[in-house]
Design a protein around this motif. Structure first.
Motif, PDB file in Angstrom:
ATOM      1  N   LYS A   1      29.508 -39.985  -3.731  1.00 30.20           N
ATOM      2  CA  LYS A   1      29.274 -38.820  -4.590  1.00 30.20           C
ATOM      3  C   LYS A   1      27.791 -38.727  -4.919  1.00 30.20           C
ATOM      4  CE  LYS A   1      30.162 -37.549  -9.279  1.00 30.20           C
ATOM      5  NZ  LYS A   1      30.756 -37.959 -10.514  1.00 30.20           N
ATOM      6  N   PRO A   2      27.170 -37.542  -4.796  1.00 28.40           N
ATOM      7  CA  PRO A   2      25.751 -37.425  -5.151  1.00 28.40           C
ATOM      8  C   PRO A   2      25.533 -37.677  -6.626  1.00 28.40           C
ATOM      9  CG  PRO A   2      26.678 -35.266  -4.616  1.00 28.40           C
ATOM     10  CD  PRO A   2      27.749 -36.286  -4.364  1.00 28.40           C
ATOM     11  N   GLY A   3      24.375 -38.207  -6.974  1.00 27.14           N
ATOM     12  CA  GLY A   3      24.040 -38.484  -8.362  1.00 27.14           C
ATOM     13  C   GLY A   3      23.663 -37.228  -9.107  1.00 27.14           C
ATOM     14  N   PRO A   4      23.427 -37.347 -10.401  1.00 24.47           N
ATOM     15  CA  PRO A   4      23.052 -36.187 -11.206  1.00 24.47           C
ATOM     16  C   PRO A   4      21.777 -35.547 -10.702  1.00 24.47           C
ATOM     17  CG  PRO A   4      23.354 -38.161 -12.578  1.00 24.47           C
ATOM     18  CD  PRO A   4      23.483 -38.569 -11.152  1.00 24.47           C
ATOM     19  N   GLY A   5      21.770 -34.233 -10.657  1.00 24.01           N
ATOM     20  CA  GLY A   5      20.580 -33.514 -10.250  1.00 24.01           C
ATOM     21  C   GLY A   5      20.359 -33.471  -8.745  1.00 24.01           C
ATOM     22  N   VAL A   6      21.240 -34.085  -7.968  1.00 24.04           N
ATOM     23  CA  VAL A   6      21.107 -34.066  -6.511  1.00 24.04           C
ATOM     24  C   VAL A   6      21.663 -32.745  -6.005  1.00 24.04           C
ATOM     25  CG1 VAL A   6      21.836 -35.177  -4.375  1.00 24.04           C
ATOM     26  CG2 VAL A   6      21.303 -36.567  -6.366  1.00 24.04           C
TER      27      VAL A   6
ATOM     28  N   GLY B   1      22.399 -25.970  -1.938  1.00 24.81           N
ATOM     29  CA  GLY B   1      21.041 -25.921  -2.455  1.00 24.81           C
ATOM     30  C   GLY B   1      20.956 -25.867  -3.963  1.00 24.81           C
ATOM     31  N   GLN B   2      22.085 -26.080  -4.646  1.00 28.31           N
ATOM     32  CA  GLN B   2      22.098 -26.065  -6.102  1.00 28.31           C
ATOM     33  C   GLN B   2      22.176 -27.499  -6.604  1.00 28.31           C
ATOM     34  OE1 GLN B   2      25.625 -23.836  -6.843  1.00 28.31           O
ATOM     35  NE2 GLN B   2      24.679 -21.867  -6.436  1.00 28.31           N
ATOM     36  N   ALA B   3      21.667 -27.728  -7.813  1.00 24.87           N
ATOM     37  CA  ALA B   3      21.768 -29.054  -8.419  1.00 24.87           C
ATOM     38  C   ALA B   3      23.218 -29.333  -8.764  1.00 24.87           C
ATOM     39  CB  ALA B   3      20.900 -29.139  -9.666  1.00 24.87           C
ATOM     40  N   ALA B   4      23.690 -30.546  -8.430  1.00 27.91           N
ATOM     41  CA  ALA B   4      25.057 -30.926  -8.754  1.00 27.91           C
ATOM     42  C   ALA B   4      25.165 -31.141 -10.266  1.00 27.91           C
ATOM     43  CB  ALA B   4      25.428 -32.197  -8.011  1.00 27.91           C
ATOM     44  N   PRO B   5      26.245 -30.662 -10.896  1.00 26.08           N
ATOM     45  CA  PRO B   5      26.388 -30.866 -12.337  1.00 26.08           C
ATOM     46  C   PRO B   5      26.628 -32.344 -12.647  1.00 26.08           C
ATOM     47  CG  PRO B   5      28.379 -29.921 -11.419  1.00 26.08           C
ATOM     48  CD  PRO B   5      27.352 -29.948 -10.310  1.00 26.08           C
ATOM     49  N   GLU B   6      26.169 -32.766 -13.830  1.00 24.47           N
ATOM     50  CA  GLU B   6      26.387 -34.152 -14.238  1.00 24.47           C
ATOM     51  C   GLU B   6      27.860 -34.330 -14.600  1.00 24.47           C
ATOM     52  OE1 GLU B   6      23.592 -36.104 -16.807  1.00 24.47           O
ATOM     53  OE2 GLU B   6      22.209 -34.437 -16.561  1.00 24.47           O
ATOM     54  N   SER B   7      28.395 -35.492 -14.289  1.00 21.63           N
ATOM     55  CA  SER B   7      29.789 -35.750 -14.622  1.00 21.63           C
ATOM     56  C   SER B   7      29.921 -35.974 -16.130  1.00 21.63           C
ATOM     57  CB  SER B   7      30.299 -36.968 -13.865  1.00 21.63           C
ATOM     58  OG  SER B   7      29.733 -38.159 -14.390  1.00 21.63           O
ATOM     59  N   ALA B   8      31.138 -35.850 -16.613  1.00 23.74           N
ATOM     60  CA  ALA B   8      31.395 -36.067 -18.032  1.00 23.74           C
ATOM     61  C   ALA B   8      31.018 -37.492 -18.428  1.00 23.74           C
ATOM     62  CB  ALA B   8      32.852 -35.777 -18.351  1.00 23.74           C
ATOM     63  N   PHE B   9      31.288 -38.458 -17.557  1.00 24.23           N
ATOM     64  CA  PHE B   9      30.935 -39.844 -17.846  1.00 24.23           C
ATOM     65  C   PHE B   9      29.430 -39.999 -17.976  1.00 24.23           C
ATOM     66  CE2 PHE B   9      29.542 -44.042 -16.463  1.00 24.23           C
ATOM     67  CZ  PHE B   9      30.169 -44.830 -17.415  1.00 24.23           C
ATOM     68  N   ASP B  10      28.663 -39.401 -17.065  1.00 26.60           N
ATOM     69  CA  ASP B  10      27.202 -39.497 -17.124  1.00 26.60           C
ATOM     70  C   ASP B  10      26.673 -38.922 -18.435  1.00 26.60           C
ATOM     71  OD1 ASP B  10      27.062 -40.659 -14.601  1.00 26.60           O
ATOM     72  OD2 ASP B  10      26.795 -38.722 -13.596  1.00 26.60           O
ATOM     73  N   LEU B  11      27.211 -37.804 -18.861  1.00 29.52           N
ATOM     74  CA  LEU B  11      26.782 -37.199 -20.121  1.00 29.52           C
ATOM     75  C   LEU B  11      27.145 -38.088 -21.300  1.00 29.52           C
ATOM     76  CD1 LEU B  11      27.747 -33.483 -19.461  1.00 29.52           C
ATOM     77  CD2 LEU B  11      25.439 -34.453 -19.570  1.00 29.52           C
ATOM     78  N   TRP B  12      28.374 -38.637 -21.293  1.00 27.79           N
ATOM     79  CA  TRP B  12      28.813 -39.532 -22.362  1.00 27.79           C
ATOM     80  C   TRP B  12      27.920 -40.761 -22.437  1.00 27.79           C
ATOM     81  CZ3 TRP B  12      30.602 -44.552 -21.690  1.00 27.79           C
ATOM     82  CH2 TRP B  12      31.110 -45.162 -22.835  1.00 27.79           C
ATOM     83  N   LEU B  13      27.604 -41.343 -21.288  1.00 22.31           N
ATOM     84  CA  LEU B  13      26.767 -42.541 -21.246  1.00 22.31           C
ATOM     85  C   LEU B  13      25.361 -42.234 -21.756  1.00 22.31           C
ATOM     86  CD1 LEU B  13      26.454 -45.505 -20.440  1.00 22.31           C
ATOM     87  CD2 LEU B  13      25.869 -44.726 -18.142  1.00 22.31           C
ATOM     88  N   GLN B  14      24.784 -41.141 -21.289  1.00 24.33           N
ATOM     89  CA  GLN B  14      23.432 -40.773 -21.714  1.00 24.33           C
ATOM     90  C   GLN B  14      23.376 -40.556 -23.223  1.00 24.33           C
ATOM     91  OE1 GLN B  14      21.948 -37.221 -19.845  1.00 24.33           O
ATOM     92  NE2 GLN B  14      19.873 -37.605 -20.501  1.00 24.33           N
ATOM     93  N   ARG B  15      24.343 -39.845 -23.760  1.00 29.29           N
ATOM     94  CA  ARG B  15      24.364 -39.599 -25.205  1.00 29.29           C
ATOM     95  C   ARG B  15      24.565 -40.895 -25.978  1.00 29.29           C
ATOM     96  NH1 ARG B  15      28.094 -34.264 -24.776  1.00 29.29           N
ATOM     97  NH2 ARG B  15      26.444 -32.864 -24.096  1.00 29.29           N
ATOM     98  N   GLY B  16      25.442 -41.757 -25.486  1.00 31.00           N
ATOM     99  CA  GLY B  16      25.682 -43.030 -26.156  1.00 31.00           C
ATOM    100  C   GLY B  16      24.441 -43.895 -26.179  1.00 31.00           C
TER     101      GLY B  16
END
Length: 56
Positions: free
Chosen positions: A3-8, A13-28
């Motif tokens: 799976k491509p990482g965030p922003g890939v 040609g569009q940026a892939a959306p961040e997964s819910a887990f990635d957002l949860w981890l970043q906020r935490g």
């Protein structure tokens, strides 16, 4: 297939959306460490860093 990482860019040609887990981890992580990052760096540590730079 990996799976491509965030922003890939996806195949369209569009940026892939961040997964819910990635957002949860970043906020935490921000909740845990933002206050620490705002603290000033101790003078002794700055002195040691400058000393090390002079040796390289």
């Amino acid at each position: 297939m990996a799976k491509p990482g965030p922003g890939v860019a996806n195949g369209r040609g569009q940026a892939a959306p961040e997964s819910a887990f990635d957002l949860w981890l970043q906020r935490g992580l921000h909740d845990l460490f933002d206050d620490v990052m705002r603290e000033p760096i101790p003078e002794e540590l700055l002195r040691l860093i400058e000393q090390d730079r002079g040796q390289g």
